[in-house]
Design a protein around this motif. Structure first.
Motif, mmCIF file in Angstrom:
data_model
loop_
_atom_site.group_PDB
_atom_site.id
_atom_site.type_symbol
_atom_site.label_atom_id
_atom_site.label_comp_id
_atom_site.label_asym_id
_atom_site.label_seq_id
_atom_site.Cartn_x
_atom_site.Cartn_y
_atom_site.Cartn_z
ATOM 1 N N UNK A 2 0.867 -1.182 0.000
ATOM 2 C CA UNK A 2 0.000 0.000 0.000
ATOM 3 C C UNK A 2 0.903 1.230 0.000
ATOM 4 N N UNK A 3 0.805 2.000 -1.081
ATOM 5 C CA UNK A 3 1.731 3.117 -1.270
ATOM 6 C C UNK A 3 0.964 4.425 -1.366
ATOM 7 N N UNK A 15 5.640 8.014 -11.107
ATOM 8 C CA UNK A 15 5.998 7.000 -10.104
ATOM 9 C C UNK A 15 4.749 6.273 -9.608
ATOM 10 N N UNK A 16 3.725 7.042 -9.226
ATOM 11 C CA UNK A 16 2.498 6.430 -8.707
ATOM 12 C C UNK A 16 1.856 5.511 -9.732
ATOM 13 N N UNK A 17 1.771 5.996 -10.951
ATOM 14 C CA UNK A 17 1.125 5.213 -12.004
ATOM 15 C C UNK A 17 1.913 3.931 -12.280
ATOM 16 N N UNK A 18 3.216 4.044 -12.342
ATOM 17 C CA UNK A 18 4.026 2.858 -12.640
ATOM 18 C C UNK A 18 4.014 1.870 -11.474
ATOM 19 N N UNK A 19 3.984 2.366 -10.234
ATOM 20 C CA UNK A 19 3.854 1.439 -9.092
ATOM 21 C C UNK A 19 2.532 0.670 -9.196
ATOM 22 N N UNK A 20 1.461 1.366 -9.587
ATOM 23 C CA UNK A 20 0.168 0.684 -9.746
ATOM 24 C C UNK A 20 0.274 -0.351 -10.864
ATOM 25 N N UNK A 25 -0.913 -0.981 -4.657
ATOM 26 C CA UNK A 25 -2.137 -0.221 -4.429
ATOM 27 C C UNK A 25 -1.718 1.216 -4.108
ATOM 28 N N UNK A 26 -2.052 2.151 -5.001
ATOM 29 C CA UNK A 26 -1.454 3.481 -4.906
ATOM 30 C C UNK A 26 -2.492 4.593 -4.755
ATOM 31 N N UNK A 27 -2.241 5.468 -3.769
ATOM 32 C CA UNK A 27 -3.049 6.687 -3.643
ATOM 33 C C UNK A 27 -2.121 7.881 -3.867
#
Ligand code: UDX
Length: 429
Positions: A2-3, A15-20, A25-27
């Motif tokens: 959970x990021x 970064x957020x999009x690529x982690x997803x 699970x990215x907010x």
């Protein structure tokens, strides 16, 4: 994992999009409510090839969401990434107020152990300050580990750079944070370097400064090539085949620009000064870079003799290809320099015209690349967009009152341009 990512600017959003995309699970949190709304409605605040599709896909899969509330992002997260701007101050040092502000916000809503990761580019020793600040402002008195994880994304290639990096750098103080960081990056096939926080922070400034140095080096070589009749592309190819040197970042041109290299160089010089070292080598890199633009402007002005009352077409406004970013763009600087000499400009860029309008006034923005030269006395290429290579050169030659083309990015072959009837002036050949 959970990021939570704080800041949906260039780095944060990619970064957020690529982690997803790699399964987390990215907010993403941003205090700019209008930007959050735009993202929630499927809009994009920046132009970046491949990114809109990935955002859409991961939002639809329920792995990615956007909010303006820091607690909503931080509370459920195991790992919180800071990706806020670190803008330059007039003296070249870095303004860390956004980082400090976010550290306080995170501290205020932390109710359990968190790993707080700094992704923004910051001066060495910032990690210690972030850890101190969180400790000071955290009412719940829960534990926290601060990690440095610099980003090396290039605009225009950010998604690919993120998913296929040369390396991932993790700077830690406590080993407790390492397994979670390894887990986050596990789906990415790249070496992961675990080091101390100061070294990780320094890797970023040292790497960017070295790349800028490489560009200034080849630009300086281009001056010698012009003076001696050598060809800088041939020289760069020959140098680049030495595996110790490498061909990348040896393209001579108008010099580097953008939101990273100029800022990071100034910051690194300032950091070094604070630590008692005068980094003159990097000052010279800066000097070569600004001279390169001026040398090209002089080439244009000397050829035209008088710029006043002449109309010039300019292709390219972004600081480089594949982006709509005009921050510290050598192309915009060149336009302003030519305007100051009295030239009238017609300009075109495949993506950056909207952003350019805010900074480049009193020019005609043309709608398509091939109408650029209509009614012009000469044409200038200022950004290395690949589509400029497909320019209808026959039409351009017919449209120009004199077939003069100044190529600041070496896109064409001089012999071929001569054959087509152009007076063609490029860099270092
Ligand atoms: C840079 C770094 O590459 C990246 O690792 C870091 O995270 C952010 O800063 P970026 O600013 O997006 O990325 O662009 P980059 O592709 O590195 O180009 C920077 C500038 O150098 C551009 O103005 C480009 O035109 C210029 N450049 C690049 C050259 O003039 N010659 C070259 O050979 C390469």
């Amino acid at each position: 994992m959970k990021i939570c990512i704080i800041g949906t600017g260039y780095v944060g959003l990619v970064t957020g999009t690529c982690f997803a995309e790699i399964g987390h699970d990215v907010t993403c949190v941003d205090k700019d409510a209008a930007k959050v709304k735009l993202l929630q409605n499927g809009g994009m605040p920046i132009y970046e090839p491949g990114l809109p599709e990935l955002v859409q896909k991961n939002v639809a899969a329920g792995r990615l969401r956007f909010t303006a509330s820091t607690p909503d992002g931080v509370e459920p997260a195991e790992v919180v990434f800071i990706a806020v701007p670190t803008p330059p101050q007039p003296d070249g040092s870095v303004d860390l107020s956004f980082i400090e502000g976010v550290a306080r916000e995170i501290a205020a809503c932390m109710t359990s152990y968190k790993i707080v990761v700094d992704k923004s580019t910051v001066p060495v020793r910032t990690g210690d300050k972030v850890a101190e600040t969180i400790k000071r402002y955290c009412k719940a008195k829960v534990e926290c580990d601060v990690v440095s994880n610099p980003e090396f994304l290039r605009e225009g290639f950010a998604v690919d750079d993120f998913l296929k990096p040369d390396r991932v750098v993790i700077g830690v103080k406590s080993q407790r944070a390492v397994p979670a960081m390894r887990e986050i990056y596990a789906p990415i096939n790249a070496p992961l370097i675990v080091t101390d926080i100061n070294s990780a922070e320094l890797i970023k400034h040292a790497a960017n400064s070295f790349l800028a140095l490489k560009i200034s080096y080849i630009n300086a070589v281009s001056v010698i090539c012009e003076a001696s009749g050598a060809n800088v592309i041939e020289v760069a190819n020959g140098m680049g085949m030495d595996a110790r040197i490498g061909r990348r970042f040896l393209d001579a041109g108008l010099g580097y620009g953008g939101s990273c290299f100029p800022k990071d160089l100034s910051a690194f010089i300032k950091i070094s000064e604070t630590l008692g070292y005068d980094f003159r080598l990097l000052k010279e890199v800066q000097r070569i870079n600004s001279e390169q633009m001026e040398r090209f402007a002089k080439k244009i002005l000397e050829t035209l003799w008088v710029a006043k009352d002449k109309t010039l077409g300019v292709l390219g406004l972004a600081f480089k290809q594949n982006t709509d970013d005009v921050r510290q763009s050598p192309a915009i600087e060149l336009c302003q320099r030519l305007q100051a000499e009295g030239a009238t400009l017609r300009v075109y860029d495949p993506q950056a015209m909207d952003k350019a309008r805010a900074v480049l006034k009193n020019v005609t923005y043309v709608k398509t690349m091939n109408e650029i030269a209509e009614g012009c006395d000469a044409l200038v290429i200022a950004t290395e967009w690949p589509e400029f290579k497909k320019l209808d050169l026959e039409k351009v030659r017919r449209d120009l009152t004199h077939p003069i083309l100044f190529d600041g990015r070496n896109l064409f072959d001089p012999a071929e341009m001569e054959r087509l009837g152009f007076i063609y002036k490029s860099i270092g050949r």
